[in-house]
Design a protein around this motif. Structure first.
Motif, mmCIF file in Angstrom:
data_model
loop_
_atom_site.group_PDB
_atom_site.id
_atom_site.type_symbol
_atom_site.label_atom_id
_atom_site.label_comp_id
_atom_site.label_asym_id
_atom_site.label_seq_id
_atom_site.Cartn_x
_atom_site.Cartn_y
_atom_site.Cartn_z
ATOM 1 N N TRP A 80 -4.111 6.010 -2.413
ATOM 2 C CA TRP A 80 -3.231 6.397 -3.781
ATOM 3 C C TRP A 80 -2.952 7.791 -3.650
ATOM 4 C CZ3 TRP A 80 -8.379 4.538 -3.377
ATOM 5 C CH2 TRP A 80 -8.575 3.090 -3.688
ATOM 6 N N LEU A 81 -1.606 8.040 -4.137
ATOM 7 C CA LEU A 81 -1.024 9.258 -4.478
ATOM 8 C C LEU A 81 -1.915 10.132 -5.585
ATOM 9 C CD1 LEU A 81 2.849 8.731 -3.841
ATOM 10 C CD2 LEU A 81 1.569 10.221 -2.531
ATOM 11 N N TYR A 82 -2.005 11.113 -5.531
ATOM 12 C CA TYR A 82 -2.596 11.842 -6.569
ATOM 13 C C TYR A 82 -1.571 11.481 -7.807
ATOM 14 C CZ TYR A 82 -6.219 14.229 -3.718
ATOM 15 O OH TYR A 82 -7.039 14.599 -2.999
ATOM 16 N N ALA A 83 -0.413 11.458 -7.810
ATOM 17 C CA ALA A 83 0.499 11.023 -8.944
ATOM 18 C C ALA A 83 0.100 9.762 -9.565
ATOM 19 C CB ALA A 83 1.870 11.393 -8.647
ATOM 20 N N ASP A 84 -0.483 8.925 -8.923
ATOM 21 C CA ASP A 84 -0.932 7.612 -9.421
ATOM 22 C C ASP A 84 -2.283 7.765 -9.721
ATOM 23 O OD1 ASP A 84 1.396 6.422 -9.111
ATOM 24 O OD2 ASP A 84 1.131 5.887 -6.992
ATOM 25 N N ILE A 85 -3.297 8.622 -9.779
ATOM 26 C CA ILE A 85 -4.453 8.737 -10.107
ATOM 27 C C ILE A 85 -4.631 9.416 -11.326
ATOM 28 C CG2 ILE A 85 -6.836 9.780 -9.660
ATOM 29 C CD1 ILE A 85 -5.994 9.397 -6.791
ATOM 30 N N GLY B 88 -3.436 12.518 -1.417
ATOM 31 C CA GLY B 88 -4.074 11.636 -2.247
ATOM 32 C C GLY B 88 -5.345 11.229 -1.565
ATOM 33 N N ILE B 89 -6.026 9.779 -2.240
ATOM 34 C CA ILE B 89 -7.235 9.469 -1.754
ATOM 35 C C ILE B 89 -6.878 8.271 -0.906
ATOM 36 C CG2 ILE B 89 -9.523 8.471 -2.697
ATOM 37 C CD1 ILE B 89 -9.186 10.490 -5.081
ATOM 38 N N THR B 90 -7.913 8.189 0.128
ATOM 39 C CA THR B 90 -7.863 7.008 1.151
ATOM 40 C C THR B 90 -9.145 6.568 1.270
ATOM 41 O OG1 THR B 90 -5.970 8.139 2.308
ATOM 42 C CG2 THR B 90 -6.907 6.110 3.230
ATOM 43 N N THR B 91 -9.379 5.127 1.228
ATOM 44 C CA THR B 91 -10.479 4.311 1.842
ATOM 45 C C THR B 91 -10.496 3.802 3.138
ATOM 46 O OG1 THR B 91 -10.185 2.525 0.534
ATOM 47 C CG2 THR B 91 -11.220 4.059 -0.665
ATOM 48 N N TYR B 92 -11.444 3.833 3.832
ATOM 49 C CA TYR B 92 -11.359 3.201 5.231
ATOM 50 C C TYR B 92 -12.613 2.133 5.556
ATOM 51 C CZ TYR B 92 -8.697 7.335 6.398
ATOM 52 O OH TYR B 92 -7.478 8.416 6.382
ATOM 53 N N ASN B 93 -12.574 1.272 6.054
ATOM 54 C CA ASN B 93 -13.427 0.311 6.440
ATOM 55 C C ASN B 93 -14.452 1.212 7.678
ATOM 56 O OD1 ASN B 93 -15.094 -1.260 8.196
ATOM 57 N ND2 ASN B 93 -13.892 -3.322 7.679
ATOM 58 N N PRO B 94 -15.524 1.350 7.279
ATOM 59 C CA PRO B 94 -16.554 2.353 8.336
ATOM 60 C C PRO B 94 -16.678 1.820 9.519
ATOM 61 C CG PRO B 94 -17.794 1.283 6.533
ATOM 62 C CD PRO B 94 -16.457 0.888 6.167
ATOM 63 N N ASP B 95 -16.577 0.357 9.809
ATOM 64 C CA ASP B 95 -16.839 -0.144 11.169
ATOM 65 C C ASP B 95 -15.724 0.038 12.010
ATOM 66 O OD1 ASP B 95 -19.135 -1.450 10.067
ATOM 67 O OD2 ASP B 95 -18.093 -3.207 9.375
ATOM 68 N N CYS B 96 -14.479 0.129 11.582
ATOM 69 C CA CYS B 96 -13.512 0.114 12.551
ATOM 70 C C CYS B 96 -12.380 1.470 12.066
ATOM 71 C CB CYS B 96 -12.485 -1.004 12.444
ATOM 72 S SG CYS B 96 -11.919 -1.568 11.109
ATOM 73 N N MET C 233 0.791 -1.142 -0.247
ATOM 74 C CA MET C 233 0.037 -0.056 -0.017
ATOM 75 C C MET C 233 0.982 1.304 0.003
ATOM 76 S SD MET C 233 -3.226 0.779 2.681
ATOM 77 C CE MET C 233 -3.702 -0.738 2.707
ATOM 78 N N THR C 234 0.573 2.040 -1.017
ATOM 79 C CA THR C 234 1.184 3.410 -1.209
ATOM 80 C C THR C 234 1.125 4.381 0.211
ATOM 81 O OG1 THR C 234 1.181 3.028 -3.373
ATOM 82 C CG2 THR C 234 1.959 5.236 -2.435
ATOM 83 N N PRO C 235 2.337 4.779 0.837
ATOM 84 C CA PRO C 235 2.359 5.657 1.988
ATOM 85 C C PRO C 235 1.913 6.951 1.375
ATOM 86 C CG PRO C 235 4.383 5.254 1.502
ATOM 87 C CD PRO C 235 3.623 4.222 0.680
ATOM 88 N N LEU C 236 1.233 7.782 2.159
ATOM 89 C CA LEU C 236 0.836 9.346 1.858
ATOM 90 C C LEU C 236 1.382 10.051 2.736
ATOM 91 C CD1 LEU C 236 -2.776 8.905 0.903
ATOM 92 C CD2 LEU C 236 -0.614 8.665 -0.597
ATOM 93 N N LYS C 237 2.713 10.432 2.770
ATOM 94 C CA LYS C 237 3.540 11.288 3.528
ATOM 95 C C LYS C 237 2.791 12.591 3.770
ATOM 96 C CE LYS C 237 7.950 12.947 4.691
ATOM 97 N NZ LYS C 237 9.450 13.033 4.332
ATOM 98 N N ASP C 238 2.506 12.836 5.058
ATOM 99 C CA ASP C 238 2.085 14.280 5.469
ATOM 100 C C ASP C 238 0.676 14.537 4.704
ATOM 101 O OD1 ASP C 238 4.400 14.950 6.711
ATOM 102 O OD2 ASP C 238 5.282 15.727 4.812
#
Length: 433
Positions: free
Chosen positions: A50-55, A35-43, A1-6
């Motif tokens: 994804w970094l914007y540079a990869d979108i 960038g854009i991040t998705t989360y599990n809404p339960d936890c 998974m790509t890290p999104l620094k700062d």
């Protein structure tokens, strides 16, 4: 998974993810600074980022029907190839509008930038030179010298476009729920601007912007520029306060204004001419931020996500009058905060309450916070549950909440943060009892 620094999330929405092997399931879709991040809404654990540079972009289906109008696809780079993920949300227009603010750092840059020299008709009656940029999701007003963004008019908020018959190249945007009018003119390219807005709105958001057949005059614009709140009954002041408006994008120094409260509206007037500079319905106020460090500073957060900041010598008297006025106008959830609403924690736009599932999930976070701190759990809860209390019947989820508040050790610096965020949770406890 790509890290999104700062990376800092700036807007979040509950969406449905569509897959061929797991079917449909919920995700939190967050637009951030890098960038854009998705989360599990339960936890609320990270599931993808994804970094914007990869979108490459976010696209809507071309051939749509009623059921597909909520669908959109995220195109991204994966293992040096283009991949895609499909999502759907009733707030698709808001999601794409937020995401495309970062379009200039996407992997695939915009092929063309549609900018036009134009004029904005000012409240003082003068015409100001500006640059209009027709973006994928909004019309943007730029400073002609620095190209600094001054204002944004999202296509999803535009109720209609009206031609102005006695101004060459003049057209008016009716924006927001009360048809606030904004007038622009470009004698040569006004039709190109309008056509490009219609094209982008349809292509990116699957929405149709109305171009009204009726025309208005310049005088009509001046008399009706505040839409349904243009009448004297909405603009007659009950109380007035001298303030300085803070807006670094437009003014180097804070601008002197008279802030007026009527029965239904909050108005900014020019202290020299007493002309109305700006008007907002009181029922559109979401929250008020009382700066804990600056004795005169406060901000007003609106339901459309905009924030306006002021300095006032009589700050607390002004805030007391404002809270009373907003509640009298029917906005019972208005409250005074010590810091801005954390929009990244709010799973949807401010003008719509969250759904039952989101409310229940945030109650369960008190039982199982995981790696979340106590302060973050409370901040997330207060960002999603209105000041007036829980909306849905969640008595089974709510019973453990009382026990947790009574047993958590709040005799610490945390109690100050808890108090500063809001007294909302105490109201919930009294309701649960």
């Amino acid at each position: 998974m790509t890290p999104l620094k700062d990376n800092q999330d700036v807007a979040s929405f509950l969406v449905t993810k569509h897959t061929t092997w797991k079917g449909k399931y919920k995700r939190v879709f967050s637009i951030g600074t890098h960038g854009i991040t998705t989360y599990n809404p339960d936890c609320l654990e990270i599931t993808n980022r994804w970094l914007y540079a990869d979108i490459f972009g976010l696209v809507s289906p071309k051939n749509i029907n009623t059921n597909q109008n909520y669908d959109f696809t995220l195109l991204m780079r994966k293992d040096k190839k283009m991949d895609s993920m499909k999502f759907s949300s009733e707030y698709k227009s808001y999601i794409l509008t937020e995401a495309f603010k970062y379009r200039n750092v996407f992997a695939e840059k915009p092929k063309e930038i549609f900018r036009f020299q134009a004029y904005k008709h000012h409240w003082s009656g003068t015409r100001l030179p500006i640059v209009l940029e027709v973006g994928p999701c909004s019309l943007e007003q730029l400073d002609p010298s620095t190209h600094t963004l001054l204002a944004t008019y999202p296509y999803c908020d535009i109720q209609g476009i009206l031609p102005v018959r006695d101004v060459p190249g003049g057209f008016v945007l009716a924006v927001g729920g009360y048809s606030r009018l904004h007038m622009f003119s470009n004698a040569m390219d006004h039709q190109v601007i309008i056509n490009k807005m219609l094209e982008c709105g349809s292509l990116t958001l699957n929405i149709s912007i109305k171009v009204l057949s009726t025309t208005i005059t310049l005088d009509d614009y001046h008399y009706q520029r505040f839409g349904k709140y243009s009448g004297d009954q909405h603009q007659t002041s009950l109380s007035e306060f001298m303030v300085h408006k803070v807006n670094p994008a437009r003014y180097i120094e804070p601008m002197r204004r008279t802030l007026c409260l009527s029965d239904t509206c909050l108005l900014e007037r020019d202290p020299q001419t007493y002309s109305v500079v700006c008007l907002r319905p009181l029922c559109d106020v979401f929250a008020i931020v009382r700066d804990p460090d600056h004795p005169q500073k406060f901000s007003i957060e609106y339901l459309n996500g905009q924030v306006r900041t002021y300095l006032a010598g009589e700050r607390d008297a002004l805030l007391a009058s404002l809270v009373d006025g907003v509640r009298s106008a029917g906005q019972r959830d208005v409250h005074v905060r010590m810091s801005g609403t954390p929009r990244a924690y709010r799973l949807g736009p401010l003008h719509q309450p969250v759904d039952e599932e989101t409310e229940s999930n945030h109650l369960r976070l008190f039982q199982n916070p995981g790696r979340k701190s106590r302060s973050e759990v409370i901040e997330r809860f207060n960002a999603n549950v209105g000041y007036s209390g829980l909306i849905y019947s969640v008595s089974q989820d709510a019973r453990p909440l009382l026990w947790l508040f009574l047993t958590w050790d709040l005799v610490s610096p945390f109690i100050l943060l808890y108090y500063h965020i809001s007294v909302l949770s105490l109201r919930h406890i009294s309701k649960i009892r």
